[in-house]
Write an enzyme that holds these catalytic residues in place. Structure first.
Site, PDB file in Angstrom:
ATOM      1  N   ASP A 159       3.910   3.707   8.979  1.00 39.41           N
ATOM      2  CA  ASP A 159       3.166   2.736   9.791  1.00 39.41           C
ATOM      3  C   ASP A 159       4.014   2.354  10.998  1.00 39.41           C
ATOM      4  O   ASP A 159       5.190   2.013  10.858  1.00 39.41           O
ATOM      5  CB  ASP A 159       2.878   1.466   8.979  1.00 39.41           C
ATOM      6  CG  ASP A 159       1.886   1.705   7.860  1.00 39.41           C
ATOM      7  OD1 ASP A 159       1.476   2.873   7.670  1.00 39.41           O
ATOM      8  OD2 ASP A 159       1.519   0.725   7.182  1.00 39.41           O
ATOM      9  N   ASP A 171       0.824  -1.222   0.000  1.00 36.56           N
ATOM     10  CA  ASP A 171       0.000   0.000   0.000  1.00 36.56           C
ATOM     11  C   ASP A 171       0.854   1.266   0.000  1.00 36.56           C
ATOM     12  O   ASP A 171       0.343   2.348  -0.288  1.00 36.56           O
ATOM     13  CB  ASP A 171      -1.003   0.012   1.178  1.00 36.56           C
ATOM     14  CG  ASP A 171      -0.361  -0.190   2.549  1.00 36.56           C
ATOM     15  OD1 ASP A 171       0.571  -0.999   2.644  1.00 36.56           O
ATOM     16  OD2 ASP A 171      -0.813   0.460   3.514  1.00 36.56           O
ATOM     17  N   HIS A 172       2.156   1.129   0.264  1.00 39.38           N
ATOM     18  CA  HIS A 172       3.005   2.317   0.378  1.00 39.38           C
ATOM     19  C   HIS A 172       3.872   2.590  -0.850  1.00 39.38           C
ATOM     20  O   HIS A 172       4.536   3.616  -0.904  1.00 39.38           O
ATOM     21  CB  HIS A 172       3.885   2.220   1.627  1.00 39.38           C
ATOM     22  CG  HIS A 172       3.070   2.317   2.883  1.00 39.38           C
ATOM     23  ND1 HIS A 172       3.044   3.439   3.672  1.00 39.38           N
ATOM     24  CD2 HIS A 172       2.202   1.439   3.445  1.00 39.38           C
ATOM     25  CE1 HIS A 172       2.202   3.244   4.679  1.00 39.38           C
ATOM     26  NE2 HIS A 172       1.686   2.034   4.564  1.00 39.38           N
TER      27      HIS A 172
HETATM   28 ZN   LIG Z   1       0.202   0.793   5.442  1.00 39.23          ZN
HETATM   29 ZN   LIG Z   2       2.540  -1.289   6.696  1.00 36.38          ZN
END
Ligand SMILES: [Zn+2]
Ligand SMILES: [Zn+2]
Length: 314
Positions: free
Chosen positions: A215, A68-69
Protein backbone atom coordinates in the site's frame (compact mmCIF):
# COMPACT_ATOMS: atom_id res chain seq x y z
CA UNK A 1 20.90 -19.80 -12.09
CA UNK A 2 18.71 -19.51 -15.11
CA UNK A 3 15.97 -21.87 -16.04
CA UNK A 4 13.87 -21.81 -12.87
CA UNK A 5 10.17 -21.26 -13.37
CA UNK A 6 8.81 -18.04 -11.92
CA UNK A 7 5.09 -17.82 -11.21
CA UNK A 8 3.16 -15.11 -9.39
CA UNK A 9 -0.19 -16.11 -7.88
CA UNK A 10 -2.59 -13.36 -6.89
CA UNK A 11 -4.27 -14.98 -3.91
CA UNK A 12 -5.86 -11.76 -2.67
CA UNK A 13 -6.39 -8.61 -4.71
CA UNK A 14 -8.83 -6.66 -2.51
CA UNK A 15 -8.10 -3.35 -0.89
CA UNK A 16 -8.80 -3.05 2.85
CA UNK A 17 -12.19 -4.80 2.73
CA UNK A 18 -12.75 -8.21 1.18
CA UNK A 19 -15.61 -8.76 -1.23
CA UNK A 20 -17.33 -12.00 -2.22
CA UNK A 21 -14.86 -12.21 -5.11
CA UNK A 22 -11.72 -10.67 -3.69
CA UNK A 23 -9.69 -11.72 -0.63
CA UNK A 24 -7.45 -9.33 1.31
CA UNK A 25 -3.91 -8.92 -0.05
CA UNK A 26 -1.68 -11.93 -0.56
CA UNK A 27 0.74 -12.56 -3.40
CA UNK A 28 2.50 -15.89 -3.67
CA UNK A 29 5.68 -16.11 -5.71
CA UNK A 30 6.91 -19.55 -6.69
CA UNK A 31 10.40 -19.72 -8.12
CA UNK A 32 11.45 -23.26 -8.85
CA UNK A 33 10.63 -25.10 -5.64
CA UNK A 34 10.72 -21.97 -3.45
CA UNK A 35 7.48 -20.36 -2.28
CA UNK A 36 7.40 -16.84 -0.86
CA UNK A 37 4.35 -14.98 0.39
CA UNK A 38 4.12 -11.21 0.12
CA UNK A 39 1.45 -10.16 2.60
CA UNK A 40 -0.86 -12.73 4.07
CA UNK A 41 -4.40 -11.42 4.28
CA UNK A 42 -7.27 -13.20 5.96
CA UNK A 43 -8.16 -16.43 4.17
CA UNK A 44 -4.77 -16.75 2.46
CA UNK A 45 -4.48 -20.43 3.35
CA UNK A 46 -7.69 -21.36 1.57
CA UNK A 47 -6.56 -19.41 -1.46
CA UNK A 48 -3.32 -21.41 -1.33
CA UNK A 49 -5.41 -24.59 -1.33
CA UNK A 50 -7.41 -23.34 -4.30
CA UNK A 51 -4.21 -22.57 -6.16
CA UNK A 52 -3.05 -26.16 -5.42
CA UNK A 53 0.43 -25.01 -4.48
CA UNK A 54 0.70 -26.62 -1.06
CA UNK A 55 2.02 -25.07 2.13
CA UNK A 56 5.76 -25.33 1.72
CA UNK A 57 6.26 -21.62 2.34
CA UNK A 58 9.92 -20.64 2.66
CA UNK A 59 9.39 -17.09 3.93
CA UNK A 60 6.71 -14.46 4.43
CA UNK A 61 7.26 -10.77 3.71
CA UNK A 62 4.70 -8.37 5.21
CA UNK A 63 4.55 -4.84 3.83
CA UNK A 64 2.88 -3.18 6.84
CA UNK A 65 0.71 -3.91 9.83
CA UNK A 66 -2.72 -2.92 8.63
CA UNK A 67 -4.83 -5.95 9.47
CA UNK A 68 -5.86 -6.66 5.88
CA UNK A 69 -2.22 -7.56 5.17
CA UNK A 70 -1.40 -10.04 7.92
CA UNK A 71 -4.45 -11.61 9.59
CA UNK A 72 -4.03 -14.70 7.42
CA UNK A 73 -0.82 -15.59 9.28
CA UNK A 74 -2.75 -16.90 12.29
CA UNK A 75 -4.67 -19.57 10.43
CA UNK A 76 -1.77 -20.41 8.16
CA UNK A 77 0.61 -21.05 11.06
CA UNK A 78 -1.97 -23.27 12.74
CA UNK A 79 -2.51 -25.30 9.57
CA UNK A 80 1.23 -25.68 8.98
CA UNK A 81 1.51 -27.15 12.47
CA UNK A 82 -1.35 -29.57 11.85
CA UNK A 83 0.38 -30.59 8.65
CA UNK A 84 3.51 -31.50 10.60
CA UNK A 85 5.82 -28.69 9.58
CA UNK A 86 9.08 -28.76 11.53
CA UNK A 87 11.24 -26.33 9.55
CA UNK A 88 11.50 -22.79 10.91
CA UNK A 89 9.43 -20.08 9.24
CA UNK A 90 10.68 -16.51 9.15
CA UNK A 91 8.32 -13.55 8.95
CA UNK A 92 9.97 -10.43 7.54
CA UNK A 93 8.40 -7.01 7.96
CA UNK A 94 8.82 -3.43 9.11
CA UNK A 95 8.99 -2.43 12.77
CA UNK A 96 6.47 -4.30 14.96
CA UNK A 97 7.33 -7.59 13.24
CA UNK A 98 8.78 -8.96 16.48
CA UNK A 99 5.63 -8.02 18.40
CA UNK A 100 3.42 -9.59 15.75
CA UNK A 101 5.37 -12.85 15.79
CA UNK A 102 5.25 -12.89 19.59
CA UNK A 103 1.46 -12.66 19.36
CA UNK A 104 1.44 -15.37 16.69
CA UNK A 105 3.37 -17.68 19.01
CA UNK A 106 0.96 -16.97 21.85
CA UNK A 107 -2.11 -17.59 19.72
CA UNK A 108 -0.67 -20.84 18.34
CA UNK A 109 0.92 -21.95 21.65
CA UNK A 110 -1.07 -25.18 22.05
CA UNK A 111 0.06 -26.74 18.84
CA UNK A 112 2.97 -24.77 17.39
CA UNK A 113 5.36 -27.46 16.16
CA UNK A 114 8.01 -25.39 14.39
CA UNK A 115 10.11 -22.31 15.20
CA UNK A 116 8.61 -18.99 14.17
CA UNK A 117 11.21 -16.31 13.62
CA UNK A 118 10.99 -12.60 12.92
CA UNK A 119 13.32 -10.24 11.10
CA UNK A 120 12.79 -6.50 10.97
CA UNK A 121 13.37 -4.95 7.56
CA UNK A 122 14.00 -1.38 6.56
CA UNK A 123 14.91 0.32 3.30
CA UNK A 124 17.89 -1.48 1.79
CA UNK A 125 17.54 -4.62 3.95
CA UNK A 126 17.91 -7.74 1.86
CA UNK A 127 17.44 -11.46 2.21
CA UNK A 128 19.47 -13.84 0.13
CA UNK A 129 17.93 -16.97 -1.40
CA UNK A 130 19.43 -19.49 -3.80
CA UNK A 131 19.74 -17.53 -7.05
CA UNK A 132 17.87 -14.38 -6.06
CA UNK A 133 17.55 -11.66 -3.46
CA UNK A 134 14.57 -9.91 -1.84
CA UNK A 135 15.24 -6.27 -0.96
CA UNK A 136 12.98 -3.84 0.93
CA UNK A 137 12.30 -0.19 0.19
CA UNK A 138 10.21 2.46 1.90
CA UNK A 139 6.65 2.91 0.72
CA UNK A 140 4.60 5.94 1.77
CA UNK A 141 1.45 4.87 3.53
CA UNK A 142 1.18 6.96 6.68
CA UNK A 143 2.80 4.29 8.88
CA UNK A 144 6.00 2.23 8.62
CA UNK A 145 5.49 0.46 5.33
CA UNK A 146 7.71 -1.37 2.88
CA UNK A 147 7.70 -2.56 -0.68
CA UNK A 148 9.78 -5.50 -1.83
CA UNK A 149 11.91 -6.30 -4.86
CA UNK A 150 12.60 -9.90 -5.85
CA UNK A 151 15.55 -9.89 -8.23
CA UNK A 152 17.31 -12.86 -9.72
CA UNK A 153 21.07 -13.01 -10.12
CA UNK A 154 22.42 -12.06 -13.51
CA UNK A 155 22.75 -14.98 -15.88
CA UNK A 156 25.95 -15.79 -17.75
CA UNK A 157 26.16 -14.57 -21.31
CA UNK A 158 25.61 -16.87 -24.25
CA UNK A 159 28.42 -19.26 -25.19
CA UNK A 160 29.72 -18.66 -28.72
CA UNK A 161 30.41 -22.18 -29.89
CA UNK A 162 31.69 -21.22 -33.34
CA UNK A 163 34.12 -18.74 -31.86
CA UNK A 164 35.41 -21.32 -29.39
CA UNK A 165 36.03 -23.80 -32.21
CA UNK A 166 37.68 -21.04 -34.22
CA UNK A 167 40.07 -20.44 -31.32
CA UNK A 168 41.01 -24.11 -31.39
CA UNK A 169 38.93 -25.36 -28.46
CA UNK A 170 37.69 -28.88 -29.23
CA UNK A 171 33.99 -29.49 -28.50
CA UNK A 172 33.64 -31.39 -25.22
CA UNK A 173 34.45 -30.81 -21.56
CA UNK A 174 36.54 -27.69 -22.25
CA UNK A 175 33.37 -25.94 -23.43
CA UNK A 176 31.83 -26.51 -19.99
CA UNK A 177 34.89 -25.14 -18.25
CA UNK A 178 34.77 -21.96 -20.31
CA UNK A 179 31.04 -21.63 -19.59
CA UNK A 180 31.79 -21.91 -15.87
CA UNK A 181 34.24 -19.03 -16.15
CA UNK A 182 37.50 -21.01 -16.17
CA UNK A 183 40.51 -20.21 -18.34
CA UNK A 184 41.37 -23.14 -20.62
CA UNK A 185 44.96 -23.93 -21.66
CA UNK A 186 45.41 -25.40 -25.12
CA UNK A 187 48.54 -27.27 -26.14
CA UNK A 188 51.69 -27.65 -24.04
CA UNK A 189 55.18 -26.28 -23.72
CA UNK A 190 56.11 -23.14 -25.62
CA UNK A 191 53.12 -23.66 -27.94
CA UNK A 192 50.61 -23.49 -25.09
CA UNK A 193 48.13 -20.68 -25.10
CA UNK A 194 45.13 -19.72 -23.00
CA UNK A 195 41.55 -19.15 -24.06
CA UNK A 196 39.75 -16.88 -21.64
CA UNK A 197 36.00 -17.18 -20.96
CA UNK A 198 35.36 -13.58 -22.00
CA UNK A 199 36.63 -14.46 -25.50
CA UNK A 200 33.76 -16.90 -26.03
CA UNK A 201 31.00 -15.73 -23.69
CA UNK A 202 28.61 -12.85 -24.39
CA UNK A 203 27.99 -10.24 -21.72
CA UNK A 204 25.92 -11.36 -18.73
CA UNK A 205 22.14 -11.07 -19.01
CA UNK A 206 19.84 -9.77 -16.30
CA UNK A 207 17.63 -12.13 -14.34
CA UNK A 208 13.96 -11.43 -13.76
CA UNK A 209 12.71 -8.78 -11.37
CA UNK A 210 9.40 -8.37 -9.58
CA UNK A 211 8.50 -5.27 -7.57
CA UNK A 212 5.59 -5.17 -5.13
CA UNK A 213 4.87 -1.76 -3.65
CA UNK A 214 2.36 -2.82 -1.00
CA UNK A 215 0.00 0.00 0.00
CA UNK A 216 1.42 3.36 -0.92
CA UNK A 217 0.88 6.79 -2.32
CA UNK A 218 2.72 7.60 -5.55
CA UNK A 219 6.40 7.07 -4.72
CA UNK A 220 8.11 6.36 -7.98
CA UNK A 221 10.43 9.35 -7.60
CA UNK A 222 11.80 7.83 -4.38
CA UNK A 223 12.32 4.21 -5.33
CA UNK A 224 14.06 4.29 -8.69
CA UNK A 225 17.26 2.83 -7.29
CA UNK A 226 15.37 -0.27 -6.10
CA UNK A 227 12.42 -0.62 -8.40
CA UNK A 228 13.56 0.38 -11.89
CA UNK A 229 13.35 -1.91 -14.87
CA UNK A 230 11.07 -4.56 -13.34
CA UNK A 231 9.52 -7.28 -15.44
CA UNK A 232 6.47 -7.00 -13.21
CA UNK A 233 5.58 -3.88 -11.23
CA UNK A 234 2.75 -4.80 -8.85
CA UNK A 235 1.40 -1.49 -7.65
CA UNK A 236 -1.25 -0.18 -5.28
CA UNK A 237 -4.18 0.96 -7.43
CA UNK A 238 -6.87 1.32 -4.80
CA UNK A 239 -8.77 4.11 -6.55
CA UNK A 240 -9.66 5.27 -10.02
CA UNK A 241 -9.14 8.85 -11.16
CA UNK A 242 -12.50 10.06 -9.88
CA UNK A 243 -11.24 9.51 -6.34
CA UNK A 244 -7.68 10.77 -6.52
CA UNK A 245 -8.30 13.06 -3.56
CA UNK A 246 -9.46 10.17 -1.44
CA UNK A 247 -6.33 8.30 -2.46
CA UNK A 248 -4.11 11.08 -1.19
CA UNK A 249 -6.11 11.33 2.05
CA UNK A 250 -5.84 7.59 2.78
CA UNK A 251 -2.26 7.18 1.53
CA UNK A 252 -3.08 5.05 -1.48
CA UNK A 253 -2.33 5.37 -5.19
CA UNK A 254 -4.73 5.65 -8.08
CA UNK A 255 -4.44 3.45 -11.13
CA UNK A 256 -3.25 6.47 -13.12
CA UNK A 257 -0.46 7.06 -10.60
CA UNK A 258 0.48 3.40 -10.89
CA UNK A 259 0.68 3.99 -14.66
CA UNK A 260 2.95 6.98 -14.13
CA UNK A 261 5.15 4.87 -11.85
CA UNK A 262 5.42 2.18 -14.52
CA UNK A 263 6.58 4.80 -17.03
CA UNK A 264 9.15 6.45 -14.80
CA UNK A 265 10.46 3.14 -13.44
CA UNK A 266 10.64 1.59 -16.94
CA UNK A 267 8.53 -1.36 -15.90
CA UNK A 268 7.77 -3.96 -18.52
CA UNK A 269 4.32 -5.01 -17.24
CA UNK A 270 2.12 -3.19 -14.72
CA UNK A 271 -0.13 -5.12 -12.36
CA UNK A 272 -2.84 -3.24 -10.47
CA UNK A 273 -3.85 -4.60 -7.06
CA UNK A 274 -5.59 -3.56 -3.83
CA UNK A 275 -8.72 -2.57 -5.71
CA UNK A 276 -11.20 -0.87 -3.42
CA UNK A 277 -14.39 -2.81 -2.71
CA UNK A 278 -16.37 0.19 -4.02
CA UNK A 279 -15.66 -0.86 -7.61
CA UNK A 280 -17.53 -3.77 -9.19
CA UNK A 281 -14.58 -4.44 -11.48
CA UNK A 282 -11.24 -2.90 -12.47
CA UNK A 283 -12.07 -1.84 -16.03
CA UNK A 284 -11.77 1.85 -15.22
CA UNK A 285 -8.50 1.24 -13.39
CA UNK A 286 -6.99 -0.44 -16.43
CA UNK A 287 -8.16 2.36 -18.69
CA UNK A 288 -6.76 5.02 -16.31
CA UNK A 289 -3.36 3.28 -16.18
CA UNK A 290 -3.26 2.78 -19.95
CA UNK A 291 -3.64 6.52 -20.48
CA UNK A 292 -0.22 6.86 -18.83
CA UNK A 293 1.59 3.62 -19.61
CA UNK A 294 1.75 2.01 -23.04
CA UNK A 295 3.00 -1.41 -21.87
CA UNK A 296 0.82 -4.31 -20.74
CA UNK A 297 -1.54 -3.51 -17.83
CA UNK A 298 -3.16 -6.31 -15.86
CA UNK A 299 -5.72 -6.10 -13.05
CA UNK A 300 -5.77 -9.69 -11.84
CA UNK A 301 -8.71 -11.43 -10.26
CA UNK A 302 -8.11 -13.58 -7.22
CA UNK A 303 -6.28 -16.81 -8.11
CA UNK A 304 -5.00 -15.45 -11.41
CA UNK A 305 -1.42 -16.47 -12.12
CA UNK A 306 1.25 -14.76 -14.19
CA UNK A 307 4.29 -16.62 -15.46
CA UNK A 308 7.28 -14.31 -15.70
CA UNK A 309 9.56 -15.22 -18.58
CA UNK A 310 12.97 -13.93 -19.54
CA UNK A 311 12.81 -10.86 -21.71
CA UNK A 312 15.16 -12.40 -24.25
CA UNK A 313 12.89 -15.44 -24.40
CA UNK A 314 15.30 -18.03 -23.01
ZN1 LIG B 1 -4.28 -2.60 2.53
ZN1 LIG C 1 -2.62 -0.32 4.38
Amino acid sequence: MSGETLHVYFLGTAGALPTPLRNPPCIMVRRGSDTLLFDCGEGAQQQMMRSRCGFTVNAVFITHWHADHFLGLFGLVQTMSFNGRTEPLTIYGPEWVHECVTILRQVARFNLKFPLESVEMTQGSWVRFDGYTVTAFFAKHGLPSLGYVLEEDARPGRFNRERAIGLGVPPGPLFGRLQRGEVVRLGAGPEARDVRPEEVMGSSRPGRKIVYTGDTRAIHMNIHEFAHDADLLIHDATYDETEAERGAEFHHATAAQAGEAAVSLHAHTLVLVHTSSRYPDAKQHISDAQKKFSGPVIAPDDLDMIEVGFRDGV
